[in-house]
Every structure is written in structure tokens, then in C-alpha cells.
Motif scaffolding. Sequence first.
Motif, PDB file in Angstrom:
ATOM      1  N   LEU A  49       0.833  -1.209   0.000  1.00 26.93           N
ATOM      2  CA  LEU A  49       0.000   0.000   0.000  1.00 26.93           C
ATOM      3  C   LEU A  49       0.865   1.256   0.000  1.00 26.93           C
ATOM      4  N   SER A  50       1.815   1.307   0.904  1.00 25.52           N
ATOM      5  CA  SER A  50       2.667   2.490   1.027  1.00 25.52           C
ATOM      6  C   SER A  50       3.472   2.729  -0.246  1.00 25.52           C
ATOM      7  N   LEU A  71      -6.389   0.159  -3.721  1.00 22.43           N
ATOM      8  CA  LEU A  71      -7.124   0.818  -2.639  1.00 22.43           C
ATOM      9  C   LEU A  71      -8.513   0.206  -2.479  1.00 22.43           C
ATOM     10  N   GLU A  72      -9.123  -0.157  -3.580  1.00 26.70           N
ATOM     11  CA  GLU A  72     -10.441  -0.793  -3.504  1.00 26.70           C
ATOM     12  C   GLU A  72     -10.352  -2.149  -2.802  1.00 26.70           C
ATOM     13  N   ARG A  79      -9.152  -9.190   6.593  1.00 27.86           N
ATOM     14  CA  ARG A  79      -8.174 -10.037   7.274  1.00 27.86           C
ATOM     15  C   ARG A  79      -7.350  -9.263   8.285  1.00 27.86           C
ATOM     16  N   SER A  80      -7.193  -7.946   8.050  1.00 31.14           N
ATOM     17  CA  SER A  80      -6.349  -7.136   8.928  1.00 31.14           C
ATOM     18  C   SER A  80      -6.975  -5.755   9.079  1.00 31.14           C
ATOM     19  N   ARG A  86      -5.335   1.651   7.079  1.00 33.67           N
ATOM     20  CA  ARG A  86      -4.306   2.355   6.305  1.00 33.67           C
ATOM     21  C   ARG A  86      -4.828   2.699   4.908  1.00 33.67           C
ATOM     22  N   ALA A  87      -5.543   1.788   4.292  1.00 34.53           N
ATOM     23  CA  ALA A  87      -6.089   2.040   2.952  1.00 34.53           C
ATOM     24  C   ALA A  87      -7.101   3.190   2.980  1.00 34.53           C
ATOM     25  N   ILE A  88      -7.947   3.210   3.994  1.00 29.89           N
ATOM     26  CA  ILE A  88      -8.914   4.306   4.112  1.00 29.89           C
ATOM     27  C   ILE A  88      -8.200   5.627   4.339  1.00 29.89           C
ATOM     28  N   PHE A  89      -7.155   5.616   5.156  1.00 33.83           N
ATOM     29  CA  PHE A  89      -6.381   6.832   5.411  1.00 33.83           C
ATOM     30  C   PHE A  89      -5.784   7.373   4.109  1.00 33.83           C
ATOM     31  N   TYR A  90      -5.145   6.501   3.331  1.00 33.40           N
ATOM     32  CA  TYR A  90      -4.545   6.939   2.076  1.00 33.40           C
ATOM     33  C   TYR A  90      -5.616   7.470   1.117  1.00 33.40           C
TER      34      TYR A  90
END
Length: 218
Positions: A49-50, A71-72, A79-80, A86-90
Motif C-alpha cells: 500500500l505504502s 485501494l479498492e 483479514r487485517s 491504512r487504505a482508508i487513510f490513504y
Amino acid sequence: AVDEPAARCSLLWMLGEHGEQIGEAPYVLEQMIGEYEDEPSAAVRLELLSATVKLLLKRPAEMQAMAGRLLEAATADTRSTEVHDRAIFYYRLLQHDVSAAKRVLTAPVQLPDVFVEERASEWQDKLFEEFNSLTVIYGMPSDRFVKPALSANAPARKVADEMASASGRAARAQAGAAAQGNGSCTGRAADGMGHAEEAAEEEEGEDEDEEEGEEESD
């Protein structure tokens, strides 16, 4: 192929940090994004992701479509929780302000100009002795930044010491007064017992005199 999770994370970190200088970086990430659902390691998914978002900010034309797919998939990842958050933040950061996202995620890294090994031997020994402490952050031995802070609290410590000393003196004075009072009571009791004994002896003497007088009269 790189199979170890730690090694995959290291590879992804390099692609995210220096991907603008690596021609094949988007295509390496594209392959790993296609295998996202089969990736068991949450650490690898986080690093993917990063790296993807960082490279998106550096090479947007090549990364836009695959970043959207990642991101989708990551926001729907159950699972985590960390990967999901983190994905929502980005996503929200990119949606809010791309320039702000670039300042946050691709800020230049300040490289050290002097390594510990190049410092004077005295500094080097002290830094390694206190390695797991703020010494590493400040780049100096603890006595350079701890003692001034302690001396700043010296007036407060002096007042506390004086209060403790005064309390100790008061407690000792009370104990002395109590001991003196007990001694006076004991002395008075002893005097009383002495007078009682004298009175008893006098009565015994009088009784003996009376008995002798009666015997003489008989």
C-alpha cells in the motif's frame, strides 16, 4: 522470486522510496497488486500500500489505474484491521489534497552527515553505552541534556527537603514530650507508692508498741 515476507517488504520499500529512478518499478508493483488477495502477510500488504501510493505521487500516469484497484481491494480487506484502516487513510488523504499527501508521504529524508563511527572515541563509547535511550536522538551523552533538567528542579527539591526535615523535627519533639510526660507520671506514681509504704511501716510500729504496752500491764 522473493518469497520471504521480510525480503518482500524490503523490496517494496525500495520501490516506494526510489521508484522514480527504477524504470520497472510500476510493473513490479502491478504484478504484486494482481496477487494481493493471495498475499498472506499483513506486513507485505501494508508495505505494498505504502509503496504504491508513494509511487503514484511520483509517477501518476503509470500508477493511477493500479493504485485505484489496490485501494479498492485493501479497503475491503477483512483479514487485517490495520491494512483496512491504512487504505482508508490513504484514500481520504488523496481525496482531500494531493499536494498535502505528497508533502506527508514523500518528504525528503535527511541523511546523516556524520556517522557514529567517525566521531571521537569518547563520544562513540558513550553513545553505544546508552544506545537504547534518548542519547541516540539527541546525538550526545545523557549528561549533556539530563543534568540541566535536574538542576532546573533544584528549588522544588530544596523546598521538599526542608518540609521533610521540619516534619521530622516536629515528630521527634512530640515523641520527646510524650516520653517526658510518661516519665513524670511514673515518678509521681513511685512517690505515691513510697509514701504508702512509709505509712504502712508507721502503722505496724504503732501496733507493736500497743502490744508491748498490753503485755507490761498484764
